[in-house]
Design an enzyme around this catalytic site. Structure first.
Site, mmCIF file in Angstrom:
data_model
loop_
_atom_site.group_PDB
_atom_site.id
_atom_site.type_symbol
_atom_site.label_atom_id
_atom_site.label_comp_id
_atom_site.label_asym_id
_atom_site.label_seq_id
_atom_site.Cartn_x
_atom_site.Cartn_y
_atom_site.Cartn_z
ATOM 1 N NE ARG A 40 -27.503 6.567 83.628
ATOM 2 C CZ ARG A 40 -28.319 5.719 84.522
ATOM 3 N NH1 ARG A 40 -28.856 4.617 84.084
ATOM 4 N NH2 ARG A 40 -28.624 6.271 85.891
ATOM 5 C CD GLU B 18 -33.796 11.012 91.882
ATOM 6 O OE1 GLU B 18 -33.218 11.002 91.043
ATOM 7 O OE2 GLU B 18 -35.245 11.612 91.913
#
Ligand code: AMP
Length: 175
Positions: A63, A100
């Protein structure tokens, strides 16, 4: 700047429990789909700089590429990709890091950026900071002049910024 931070914030869609339970996924696709918000996001990400201030904008797979490439055009700078392991065809430096969710290895071409180039790192989101630290480590191996790390979104509660040490770090939207 015609697009406010609130406009941008309203364009980000929160998807609970994606890609696994407990993650609040920040979906930036509605921002990209809106010409006004996409332009606004790039205006905010590049706001401190003028064309000529930055030699290279670096974006992180995947992204980050979207925002970094658009920011590079806006600043009349080059664009350099930091890619996931195994994707770049020439000699690479590599750095592993924890996400994460999951883990990953990032790579950059060994000749991607000339030593001393004024370099801006752009990514969509700063979470735990593992990705950004790995990208910054790759850039320090190339001995670039890191001007700033800029993020559209920062999840402040994960304290990723703390890992970035002295790196000038800026984010547009914080949670
Ligand atoms: P981190 O290494 O933890 O800072 O994670 C940063 C990268 O993981 C970003 O480039 C994002 O693309 C992605 N990411 C991590 N957490 C989220 C989240 N909650 N929503 C959307 N993307 C995320």
């Amino acid at each position: 700047m015609s697009v406010s931070i609130q406009d941008l914030t309203e364009g980000i869609r929160n998807i609970p429990d994606f890609p696994k339970p407990g993650i609040q996924f920040k979906d930036i696709t509605p921002v990209l789909a809106s010409p006004k918000l996409f332009q606004g996001a790039i205006d905010h990400l590049t706001a401190p700089f003028q064309p000529g201030d930055i030699d290279v904008v670096v974006g992180v797979d995947a992204r980050g590429f979207i925002f970094a490439a658009a920011a590079a055009l806006h600043l009349k700078a080059g664009f350099v990709p930091v890619r996931k392991q195994g994707k770049l065809p020439y000699d690479t430096h590599e750095e592993s890091y924890d996400l994460e969710y999951g883990s990953n290895t990032l790579a950059i071409h060994t000749d991607a950026i000339a030593k001393g180039s004024r370099t801006l790192l752009v990514d969509d989101l700063l979470a735990t900071g593992g990705t950004a630290v790995a990208a910054l480590n790759l850039l320090s191996r190339l001995e670039v002049q890191l001007v700033e790390a800029a993020f559209l979104i920062e999840l402040e509660f994960l304290k990723g910024r703390d890992l970035l040490g002295n790196t000038p770090t800026r984010s547009i939207i914080t949670y």
